[in-house]
Design a protein around this motif. Structure first.
Motif, PDB file in Angstrom:
ATOM      1  N   SER A   7       0.828  -1.200   0.000  1.00  9.32           N
ATOM      2  CA  SER A   7       0.000   0.000   0.000  1.00  9.32           C
ATOM      3  C   SER A   7       0.868   1.259   0.000  1.00  9.32           C
ATOM      4  O   SER A   7       0.643   2.186  -0.789  1.00  9.32           O
ATOM      5  N   ASP A   8       1.873   1.293   0.880  1.00 13.84           N
ATOM      6  CA  ASP A   8       2.747   2.467   0.968  1.00 13.84           C
ATOM      7  C   ASP A   8       3.545   2.659  -0.313  1.00 13.84           C
ATOM      8  O   ASP A   8       3.685   3.783  -0.814  1.00 13.84           O
ATOM      9  N   LYS A  11       1.367   3.876  -3.314  1.00 18.94           N
ATOM     10  CA  LYS A  11       1.069   5.308  -3.260  1.00 18.94           C
ATOM     11  C   LYS A  11       2.242   6.124  -3.801  1.00 18.94           C
ATOM     12  O   LYS A  11       2.046   7.096  -4.544  1.00 18.94           O
ATOM     13  N   ASP A  12       3.497   5.727  -3.430  1.00 19.95           N
ATOM     14  CA  ASP A  12       4.683   6.428  -3.929  1.00 19.95           C
ATOM     15  C   ASP A  12       4.794   6.304  -5.448  1.00 19.95           C
ATOM     16  O   ASP A  12       5.076   7.278  -6.155  1.00 19.95           O
ATOM     17  N   ASN A  15       2.143   8.271  -7.283  1.00 22.32           N
ATOM     18  CA  ASN A  15       2.467   9.701  -7.192  1.00 22.32           C
ATOM     19  C   ASN A  15       3.565  10.075  -8.182  1.00 22.32           C
ATOM     20  O   ASN A  15       3.505  11.118  -8.848  1.00 22.32           O
ATOM     21  N   THR A  20      -3.924   7.959 -11.393  1.00 22.96           N
ATOM     22  CA  THR A  20      -5.056   7.774 -10.493  1.00 22.96           C
ATOM     23  C   THR A  20      -5.287   6.277 -10.306  1.00 22.96           C
ATOM     24  O   THR A  20      -4.694   5.436 -11.017  1.00 22.96           O
ATOM     25  N   LYS A  21      -6.175   5.941  -9.355  1.00 21.59           N
ATOM     26  CA  LYS A  21      -6.511   4.536  -9.158  1.00 21.59           C
ATOM     27  C   LYS A  21      -7.184   3.967 -10.414  1.00 21.59           C
ATOM     28  O   LYS A  21      -6.980   2.810 -10.771  1.00 21.59           O
ATOM     29  N   ARG A  36      -8.315  -0.286  -5.175  1.00 20.30           N
ATOM     30  CA  ARG A  36      -8.695   0.515  -4.013  1.00 20.30           C
ATOM     31  C   ARG A  36      -8.360  -0.207  -2.709  1.00 20.30           C
ATOM     32  O   ARG A  36      -7.866   0.403  -1.754  1.00 20.30           O
ATOM     33  N   TYR A  39      -4.654  -0.042  -2.266  1.00 20.63           N
ATOM     34  CA  TYR A  39      -4.256   1.350  -2.033  1.00 20.63           C
ATOM     35  C   TYR A  39      -4.517   1.768  -0.587  1.00 20.63           C
ATOM     36  O   TYR A  39      -3.696   2.441   0.050  1.00 20.63           O
ATOM     37  N   TYR A  40      -5.652   1.372  -0.061  1.00 21.19           N
ATOM     38  CA  TYR A  40      -6.037   1.761   1.299  1.00 21.19           C
ATOM     39  C   TYR A  40      -5.597   0.741   2.361  1.00 21.19           C
ATOM     40  O   TYR A  40      -5.946   0.885   3.534  1.00 21.19           O
TER      41      TYR A  40
END
Length: 232
Positions: A7-8, A11-12, A15, A20-21, A36, A39-40
């Motif tokens: 997940s972490d 996100k990197d 970015n 986007t997702k 999702r 991601y979360y």
């Protein structure tokens, strides 16, 4: 936990790519709900097939996505840019990297080089090198321990040392079984040093001269130990 790490990292990566997702779902072929959940951090133990799909879509390795990437931030940027380049761009990057790496290696080697005297024997050297008839020149070497060298002007010591070989010598007495250069009378001998009980043998490297038998090592002066050979 694998899910938290992924997940972490995801996100990197997203970015960095500006994705986007929805974009990741489209590129990876995975359901948006799966993206999702990852991601979360809701997926504790993601399937390897899912991680592989994300890795293929983003151009990152599985290890990198799972937090085991050994690359620095700068290296990651270069790798990411390389992966999105076309064939021409990749060829150009590879060429520049090869050139720059070669230049750095040459610079490091040049910094390590130093000058040492090199003896060039004249005449027949089967029975030793007549020291007074040697020509002395300077040569450059990157071998740190070498302090003097002898260039073979014939095949007198072949196959161990052949014509045009440059024997690099370091300033120490040979260990048992090592070749060294010894000074006796007016001649330099390149022989294998062998311990035999209470005696010592300077073994000839060819069949045209006899071995030198010593009862004490101070019966000859050592020039040094043959530490490397530069082939022509």
């Amino acid at each position: 936990m694998p899910g938290k790490v992924l997940s972490d990292r995801l996100k990197d990566v997203m970015n960095q790519l500006g994705w986007t997702k929805e974009k990741l779902a489209e590129e990876s072929g995975l359901p948006l709900e799966t993206i999702r959940n990852i991601y979360y951090g809701k997926t504790a133990d993601p399937k390897i097939s899912t991680v592989m799909a994300i890795a293929d879509a983003t151009g990152h390795s599985i290890n990198c996505l799972m937090g085991k990437c050994p690359h620095s931030v700068e290296e990651k940027t270069i790798l990411r840019n390389y992966r999105v380049c076309g064939r021409h761009g990749k060829s150009l990057i590879e060429l520049v990297a090869k050139y720059e790496a070669g230049a750095v290696m040459a610079e490091r080697e040049a910094m390590d080089r130093h000058m040492i005297p090199c003896l060039l024997p004249h005449g027949d050297i089967h029975k030793g090198i007549v020291y007074d008839t040697c020509e002395t020149i300077e040569m450059e070497t990157s071998y740190a321990d070498a302090y003097i060298a002898i260039q073979m002007t014939s095949n007198a010591l072949a196959p161990k040392f052949c014509k045009d070989d440059i024997i690099l010598i370091e300033n120490r007495f040979p260990n048992n079984g090592e070749c060294g250069a010894f000074f006796r009378g007016d001649r330099v001998y390149i022989r294998k040093f062998i311990e035999e009980g209470k005696n010592y043998r300077l073994k000839c490297l060819h069949n045209m001269d006899g071995d030198i038998i010593l009862q004490r090592m101070d019966e000859v002066q050592y020039i040094g130990t043959c530490c490397s050979v530069v082939r022509a």
